[in-house]
Design a protein around this motif. Structure first.
Motif, PDB file in Angstrom:
ATOM      1  N   ARG A 124      -8.196   8.241  -1.926  1.00  0.00           N
ATOM      2  CA  ARG A 124      -8.367   8.258  -3.382  1.00  0.00           C
ATOM      3  C   ARG A 124      -7.804   6.982  -3.980  1.00  0.00           C
ATOM      4  O   ARG A 124      -8.418   6.358  -4.804  1.00  0.00           O
ATOM      5  N   SER A 125      -6.606   6.625  -3.595  1.00  0.00           N
ATOM      6  CA  SER A 125      -5.967   5.411  -4.083  1.00  0.00           C
ATOM      7  C   SER A 125      -4.963   4.938  -3.046  1.00  0.00           C
ATOM      8  O   SER A 125      -3.907   5.526  -2.889  1.00  0.00           O
ATOM      9  N   PRO A 126      -5.279   3.839  -2.331  1.00  0.00           N
ATOM     10  CA  PRO A 126      -4.334   3.346  -1.329  1.00  0.00           C
ATOM     11  C   PRO A 126      -3.025   2.838  -1.935  1.00  0.00           C
ATOM     12  O   PRO A 126      -2.052   2.671  -1.250  1.00  0.00           O
ATOM     13  N   PHE A 127      -3.022   2.608  -3.271  1.00  0.00           N
ATOM     14  CA  PHE A 127      -1.808   2.138  -3.925  1.00  0.00           C
ATOM     15  C   PHE A 127      -0.982   3.286  -4.468  1.00  0.00           C
ATOM     16  O   PHE A 127       0.120   3.089  -4.931  1.00  0.00           O
ATOM     17  N   GLY A 128      -1.511   4.523  -4.383  1.00  0.00           N
ATOM     18  CA  GLY A 128      -0.787   5.702  -4.852  1.00  0.00           C
ATOM     19  C   GLY A 128       0.179   6.197  -3.804  1.00  0.00           C
ATOM     20  O   GLY A 128       0.379   5.574  -2.774  1.00  0.00           O
ATOM     21  N   HIS A 129       0.735   7.349  -4.055  1.00  0.00           N
ATOM     22  CA  HIS A 129       1.743   7.883  -3.140  1.00  0.00           C
ATOM     23  C   HIS A 129       1.211   8.977  -2.233  1.00  0.00           C
ATOM     24  O   HIS A 129       1.877   9.356  -1.293  1.00  0.00           O
ATOM     25  N   SER A 130       0.007   9.501  -2.507  1.00  0.00           N
ATOM     26  CA  SER A 130      -0.435  10.645  -1.712  1.00  0.00           C
ATOM     27  C   SER A 130      -0.865  10.243  -0.305  1.00  0.00           C
ATOM     28  O   SER A 130      -0.571  10.914   0.647  1.00  0.00           O
ATOM     29  N   LEU A 176       0.818  -1.203   0.000  1.00  0.00           N
ATOM     30  CA  LEU A 176       0.000   0.000   0.000  1.00  0.00           C
ATOM     31  C   LEU A 176       0.854   1.257   0.000  1.00  0.00           C
ATOM     32  O   LEU A 176       1.350   1.695   1.038  1.00  0.00           O
ATOM     33  N   GLY A 177       1.042   1.822  -1.186  1.00  0.00           N
ATOM     34  CA  GLY A 177       1.664   3.119  -1.419  1.00  0.00           C
ATOM     35  C   GLY A 177       2.767   3.510  -0.462  1.00  0.00           C
ATOM     36  O   GLY A 177       3.642   2.726  -0.140  1.00  0.00           O
ATOM     37  N   SER A 178       2.696   4.732   0.003  1.00  0.00           N
ATOM     38  CA  SER A 178       3.751   5.284   0.846  1.00  0.00           C
ATOM     39  C   SER A 178       3.705   4.763   2.276  1.00  0.00           C
ATOM     40  O   SER A 178       4.538   5.122   3.086  1.00  0.00           O
ATOM     41  N   PHE A 179       2.720   3.916   2.581  1.00  0.00           N
ATOM     42  CA  PHE A 179       2.628   3.365   3.932  1.00  0.00           C
ATOM     43  C   PHE A 179       3.662   2.283   4.189  1.00  0.00           C
ATOM     44  O   PHE A 179       3.917   1.912   5.316  1.00  0.00           O
TER      45      PHE A 179
END
Length: 78
Positions: A65-71, A26-29
């Protein structure tokens, strides 16, 4: 990800070949969720998580918005 619960998720993967055991990152997590594919329907995978997620965590993911994104930013309420 089109659907998520404490025990699993539905993922749209298109024509990608995905093994039966996968890790969702999950992204940046830097949060990794071990998962097992339990069903394949066209371009959608249904996975069961190896360890159940907490309701709090699922609720946080569902607001993004998107858990796979970076925001990692939750959607803004209108």
């Amino acid at each position: 990800m089109t659907d998520i619960s404490e025990g699993g998720a539905s993922l749209r993967v298109g024509k990608s070949q995905v093994p039966d055991h996968v890790y969702l990152v999950l992204g940046s997590f830097d949060y990794v969720i071990g998962s097992v594919v339990v069903d394949r329907q066209g371009g959608t995978l249904h996975v069961c998580f190896v360890k159940e997620l907490t309701p709090y965590f699922v609720n946080r993911l569902s607001r993004m918005r998107s858990p796979f994104g970076h925001s990692g930013e939750p959607d803004k309420q209108i």
